[in-house]
Design a protein around this motif. Structure first.
Motif, PDB file in Angstrom:
ATOM      1  N   HIS A   1       0.847  -1.186   0.000  1.00 26.87           N
ATOM      2  CA  HIS A   1       0.000   0.000   0.000  1.00 26.87           C
ATOM      3  C   HIS A   1       0.886   1.242   0.000  1.00 26.87           C
ATOM      4  CE1 HIS A   1      -3.769  -2.127   0.779  1.00 26.87           C
ATOM      5  NE2 HIS A   1      -3.050  -2.919   1.543  1.00 26.87           N
ATOM      6  N   TYR A   2       0.360   2.323  -0.580  1.00 28.15           N
ATOM      7  CA  TYR A   2       1.093   3.579  -0.525  1.00 28.15           C
ATOM      8  C   TYR A   2       0.419   4.485   0.503  1.00 28.15           C
ATOM      9  CZ  TYR A   2       2.897   8.160  -1.547  1.00 28.15           C
ATOM     10  OH  TYR A   2       3.476   9.395  -1.404  1.00 28.15           O
ATOM     11  N   PHE A   3       1.214   4.946   1.460  1.00 21.91           N
ATOM     12  CA  PHE A   3       0.711   5.874   2.465  1.00 21.91           C
ATOM     13  C   PHE A   3       1.478   7.193   2.346  1.00 21.91           C
ATOM     14  CE2 PHE A   3       0.255   1.591   4.295  1.00 21.91           C
ATOM     15  CZ  PHE A   3      -1.132   1.552   4.393  1.00 21.91           C
TER      16      PHE A   3
ATOM     17  N   PHE B   1     -13.550  -1.023  15.898  1.00 17.63           N
ATOM     18  CA  PHE B   1     -12.132  -0.817  16.212  1.00 17.63           C
ATOM     19  C   PHE B   1     -11.533  -2.055  16.875  1.00 17.63           C
ATOM     20  CE2 PHE B   1      -9.220   0.380  19.697  1.00 17.63           C
ATOM     21  CZ  PHE B   1      -8.158   0.883  18.971  1.00 17.63           C
ATOM     22  N   SER B   2     -12.212  -2.581  17.878  1.00 19.44           N
ATOM     23  CA  SER B   2     -11.660  -3.742  18.602  1.00 19.44           C
ATOM     24  C   SER B   2     -11.604  -4.979  17.696  1.00 19.44           C
ATOM     25  CB  SER B   2     -12.462  -4.039  19.876  1.00 19.44           C
ATOM     26  OG  SER B   2     -13.801  -4.315  19.577  1.00 19.44           O
ATOM     27  N   ARG B   3     -12.600  -5.146  16.831  1.00 22.72           N
ATOM     28  CA  ARG B   3     -12.586  -6.278  15.891  1.00 22.72           C
ATOM     29  C   ARG B   3     -11.408  -6.164  14.928  1.00 22.72           C
ATOM     30  NH1 ARG B   3     -18.228  -5.352  15.315  1.00 22.72           N
ATOM     31  NH2 ARG B   3     -17.837  -4.412  13.286  1.00 22.72           N
ATOM     32  N   GLU B   4     -11.165  -4.938  14.459  1.00 24.97           N
ATOM     33  CA  GLU B   4     -10.100  -4.712  13.493  1.00 24.97           C
ATOM     34  C   GLU B   4      -8.724  -4.866  14.136  1.00 24.97           C
ATOM     35  OE1 GLU B   4      -8.683  -1.162  10.475  1.00 24.97           O
ATOM     36  OE2 GLU B   4     -10.792  -1.233  11.073  1.00 24.97           O
ATOM     37  N   LEU B   5      -8.620  -4.496  15.414  1.00 19.25           N
ATOM     38  CA  LEU B   5      -7.314  -4.530  16.072  1.00 19.25           C
ATOM     39  C   LEU B   5      -6.847  -5.939  16.426  1.00 19.25           C
ATOM     40  CD1 LEU B   5      -6.669  -1.518  16.241  1.00 19.25           C
ATOM     41  CD2 LEU B   5      -6.230  -1.830  18.669  1.00 19.25           C
TER      42      LEU B   5
ATOM     43  N   ALA C   1       2.432  -4.502  21.311  1.00 25.60           N
ATOM     44  CA  ALA C   1       1.619  -5.050  20.220  1.00 25.60           C
ATOM     45  C   ALA C   1       0.347  -4.222  20.033  1.00 25.60           C
ATOM     46  CB  ALA C   1       1.264  -6.508  20.518  1.00 25.60           C
ATOM     47  N   LEU C   2      -0.272  -3.830  21.139  1.00 25.94           N
ATOM     48  CA  LEU C   2      -1.478  -2.993  21.099  1.00 25.94           C
ATOM     49  C   LEU C   2      -1.194  -1.661  20.412  1.00 25.94           C
ATOM     50  CD1 LEU C   2      -4.414  -2.307  22.107  1.00 25.94           C
ATOM     51  CD2 LEU C   2      -3.332  -1.440  24.204  1.00 25.94           C
ATOM     52  N   LYS C   3      -0.064  -1.036  20.766  1.00 25.57           N
ATOM     53  CA  LYS C   3       0.269   0.274  20.207  1.00 25.57           C
ATOM     54  C   LYS C   3       0.662   0.181  18.730  1.00 25.57           C
ATOM     55  CE  LYS C   3      -0.511   2.992  23.651  1.00 25.57           C
ATOM     56  NZ  LYS C   3       0.312   4.160  23.890  1.00 25.57           N
ATOM     57  N   LEU C   4       1.336  -0.898  18.342  1.00 26.38           N
ATOM     58  CA  LEU C   4       1.681  -1.063  16.927  1.00 26.38           C
ATOM     59  C   LEU C   4       0.420  -1.343  16.106  1.00 26.38           C
ATOM     60  CD1 LEU C   4       5.015  -3.093  17.184  1.00 26.38           C
ATOM     61  CD2 LEU C   4       4.732  -0.633  16.775  1.00 26.38           C
ATOM     62  N   ALA C   5      -0.515  -2.069  16.699  1.00 26.47           N
ATOM     63  CA  ALA C   5      -1.812  -2.287  16.039  1.00 26.47           C
ATOM     64  C   ALA C   5      -2.552  -0.956  15.911  1.00 26.47           C
ATOM     65  CB  ALA C   5      -2.644  -3.286  16.849  1.00 26.47           C
TER      66      ALA C   5
ATOM     67  N   ASP D   1      -3.897   3.203   8.290  1.00 26.78           N
ATOM     68  CA  ASP D   1      -4.783   2.681   7.247  1.00 26.78           C
ATOM     69  C   ASP D   1      -6.019   3.557   7.057  1.00 26.78           C
ATOM     70  OD1 ASP D   1      -2.918   0.715   7.099  1.00 26.78           O
ATOM     71  OD2 ASP D   1      -4.193  -0.902   7.859  1.00 26.78           O
ATOM     72  N   HIS D   2      -6.520   4.118   8.154  1.00 28.82           N
ATOM     73  CA  HIS D   2      -7.734   4.937   8.055  1.00 28.82           C
ATOM     74  C   HIS D   2      -7.435   6.352   7.597  1.00 28.82           C
ATOM     75  CE1 HIS D   2     -10.954   2.314   9.734  1.00 28.82           C
ATOM     76  NE2 HIS D   2      -9.898   1.631  10.109  1.00 28.82           N
ATOM     77  N   GLN D   3      -6.242   6.868   7.932  1.00 30.30           N
ATOM     78  CA  GLN D   3      -5.879   8.227   7.545  1.00 30.30           C
ATOM     79  C   GLN D   3      -5.087   8.273   6.244  1.00 30.30           C
ATOM     80  OE1 GLN D   3      -7.968  10.044   9.270  1.00 30.30           O
ATOM     81  NE2 GLN D   3      -6.434  11.570   9.772  1.00 30.30           N
ATOM     82  N   GLN D   4      -4.553   7.100   5.827  1.00 29.80           N
ATOM     83  CA  GLN D   4      -3.698   7.024   4.644  1.00 29.80           C
ATOM     84  C   GLN D   4      -2.459   7.916   4.772  1.00 29.80           C
ATOM     85  OE1 GLN D   4      -4.277   4.881   1.668  1.00 29.80           O
ATOM     86  NE2 GLN D   4      -5.300   3.988   3.435  1.00 29.80           N
ATOM     87  N   ILE D   5      -1.974   8.058   6.011  1.00 28.44           N
ATOM     88  CA  ILE D   5      -0.758   8.826   6.265  1.00 28.44           C
ATOM     89  C   ILE D   5      -0.007   8.138   7.407  1.00 28.44           C
ATOM     90  CG2 ILE D   5      -1.880  10.426   7.900  1.00 28.44           C
ATOM     91  CD1 ILE D   5      -0.060  12.633   6.690  1.00 28.44           C
ATOM     92  N   GLU D   6       1.317   8.162   7.332  1.00 23.86           N
ATOM     93  CA  GLU D   6       2.120   7.482   8.356  1.00 23.86           C
ATOM     94  C   GLU D   6       2.231   8.350   9.607  1.00 23.86           C
ATOM     95  OE1 GLU D   6       5.749   6.934   6.244  1.00 23.86           O
ATOM     96  OE2 GLU D   6       5.083   5.092   5.256  1.00 23.86           O
ATOM     97  N   PRO D   7       1.721   7.885  10.750  1.00 25.02           N
ATOM     98  CA  PRO D   7       1.890   8.659  11.980  1.00 25.02           C
ATOM     99  C   PRO D   7       3.363   8.723  12.402  1.00 25.02           C
ATOM    100  CG  PRO D   7       0.166   6.980  12.234  1.00 25.02           C
ATOM    101  CD  PRO D   7       0.903   6.678  10.966  1.00 25.02           C
ATOM    102  N   VAL D   8       3.662   9.675  13.268  1.00 20.18           N
ATOM    103  CA  VAL D   8       4.961   9.719  13.939  1.00 20.18           C
ATOM    104  C   VAL D   8       4.900   8.708  15.083  1.00 20.18           C
ATOM    105  CG1 VAL D   8       6.475  11.175  15.337  1.00 20.18           C
ATOM    106  CG2 VAL D   8       5.320  12.143  13.361  1.00 20.18           C
ATOM    107  N   LEU D   9       5.973   7.924  15.249  1.00 17.38           N
ATOM    108  CA  LEU D   9       6.021   6.918  16.315  1.00 17.38           C
ATOM    109  C   LEU D   9       7.018   7.366  17.381  1.00 17.38           C
ATOM    110  CD1 LEU D   9       5.058   4.109  17.301  1.00 17.38           C
ATOM    111  CD2 LEU D   9       6.963   3.114  16.025  1.00 17.38           C
ATOM    112  N   LEU D  10       6.534   7.472  18.625  1.00  8.06           N
ATOM    113  CA  LEU D  10       7.341   7.971  19.740  1.00  8.06           C
ATOM    114  C   LEU D  10       7.570   6.837  20.746  1.00  8.06           C
ATOM    115  CD1 LEU D  10       5.199  11.212  20.205  1.00  8.06           C
ATOM    116  CD2 LEU D  10       7.351  11.058  18.968  1.00  8.06           C
ATOM    117  N   LEU D  11       8.821   6.371  20.853  1.00 13.61           N
ATOM    118  CA  LEU D  11       9.165   5.243  21.735  1.00 13.61           C
ATOM    119  C   LEU D  11       9.938   5.779  22.938  1.00 13.61           C
ATOM    120  CD1 LEU D  11      10.445   2.724  19.014  1.00 13.61           C
ATOM    121  CD2 LEU D  11       8.173   2.807  20.015  1.00 13.61           C
ATOM    122  N   ASP D  12       9.261   5.884  24.065  1.00 12.61           N
ATOM    123  CA  ASP D  12       9.881   6.466  25.259  1.00 12.61           C
ATOM    124  C   ASP D  12      10.515   5.393  26.129  1.00 12.61           C
ATOM    125  OD1 ASP D  12      10.599   8.413  27.119  1.00 12.61           O
ATOM    126  OD2 ASP D  12       8.718   8.211  28.222  1.00 12.61           O
TER     127      ASP D  12
END
Length: 372
Positions: free
Chosen positions: A3-5, A207-211, A291-295, A302-313
């Motif tokens: 897919h292209y995001f 949301f829960s079904r999809e996750l 796993a929850l956060k990566l989901a 997938d819903h926004q068609q844009i890659e979010p910023v990922l913040l790993l603290d």
């Protein structure tokens, strides 16, 4: 199938009087960035500044005024962002005693809610354990934050529901104080709770079904475990919601608040059909949360068609080096966008990240004069 995001990344970040930072400016890499430094050096505050710009509030639930640096009258966060191959400028500021102002390309938003979803972000933090151990309110906030980023209609219904709930509760308190009850008046709010609650419940259910398959996929990848990791949505909402509300009029009159509705929903985190809170080890809990956060990341992307910023603290919290390497390798692939990591040991994180990405940007914040 590939897919292209749309791509998005912060190029520059500038802070003034935000939490522990007096003033600082950072040039950022398009993929992997790491803030290293001793505890108390302000690393997590930098991630929170990014979260603020993306989602208009602190990740850690602090009241806005508390994020103004001690001894200052205001804070300011701004960034240059490359988004969908265009340059954008974000500027967020708050003065003591005044309302928060957010400008996009020098134009102020009338409502901050209009910004939600345009610059999505996902945080993985040691504080996420609150999702497991805290009350249902924490898990509902998680649901609302995630779904709102990709669904403006959800945010609309959620705000309308909360307003109707507040007004219904005020009316119940008025009835108690004045020893009266008006069924028709309360019924108006019952209908609003049902109208907006129906949309909210369905969106949370979807949301829960999809996750779930995504959580299972990432959990197996991270832990190499064979457990079944799932999320279960629990809601009071049923086929006759108006009847359910009316049946509780007397109870609500005594309690002076609304005892039924989607504001009492909950999520259950399960591993092999047993509660993660009671059954899973700390390592399993950590793997489940990641796993929850990566989901969540996938869902928003997938819903926004844009890659979010990922913040790993605090990336090494309850994870060994091998598992951290697996996690960073996983999020460094083409399905993920810009990543920010914090850690206390540059000699540990630096070589690991450079091995995965020679272009990784390592920024030692302990050497900066940040007032922290």
């Amino acid at each position: 199938m590939m897919h292209y995001f749309s791509k998005m990344h912060l190029r520059k970040l500038h802070l003034l009087n935000f939490k522990s930072w007096t003033e600082a400016e950072f040039d950022l890499g398009p993929k992997l960035n790491c803030f290293v430094g001793l505890n108390g050096s302000g690393k997590t505050n930098l991630l929170d500044a990014i979260h603020y710009l993306c989602l208009t509030k602190s990740y850690f639930g602090n009241r806005d005024q508390r994020n103004i640096r001690h001894g200052s009258d205001f804070f300011m966060i701004e960034a240059q962002v490359a988004r969908k191959e265009e340059e954008e400028h974000l500027h967020l500021s708050l003065k003591k005693g005044a309302k928060k102002i957010l400008k996009r390309n020098k134009k102020e938003y009338e409502k901050l809610s209009e910004h939600i979803g345009s610059f999505p972000a996902v945080v993985i933090s040691p504080y996420d354990r609150d999702l497991i151990i805290d009350s249902s309110e924490t898990r509902r906030r998680f649901l609302d934050n995630v779904i709102s980023q990709g669904n403006a209609q959800y945010l609309f219904h959620l705000m309308r529901y909360q307003k109707a709930l507040q007004q219904r509760n005020s009316l119940l308190k008025f009835f108690a104080a004045n020893h009266t009850f008006d069924k028709e008046a309360i019924d108006l709010y019952d209908q609003q709770l049902v109208e907006h609650g129906a949309y909210i419940a369905e969106a949370r259910n979807a949301f829960s079904r999809e996750l779930n398959p995504r959580i299972q996929h990432y959990y197996e990848w991270l832990s190499e475990g064979k457990e079944q990791a799932i999320l279960e949505y629990r809601s009071q909402f049923n086929e006759n919601p108006l009847d359910a509300l009316r049946e509780r009029h007397e109870k609500d009159r005594v309690l002076q608040h609304s005892s039924w509705g989607v504001h009492r929903d909950d999520l259950r985190f399960l591993m092999n059909e047993r509660l993660v809170r009671e059954y899973a080890s700390q390592g399993q809990q950590k793997s489940f949360l990641i796993a929850l956060k990566l989901a969540q990341y996938e869902f928003i992307r997938d819903h926004q068609q844009i890659e979010p910023v990922l913040l790993l603290d605090d990336i090494f919290d309850k994870l060994d080096e091998q598992r951290v390497a697996r996690l960073v390798s996983l999020v460094h692939d083409a399905n993920f966008g810009q990543i920010f990591i914090t850690d206390t040991h540059e000699d540990r994180t630096g070589p690991l990240l450079k091995q995965i990405d020679p272009e990784a940007k390592i920024i030692n914040v302990s050497t900066l004069n940040n007032g922290g």
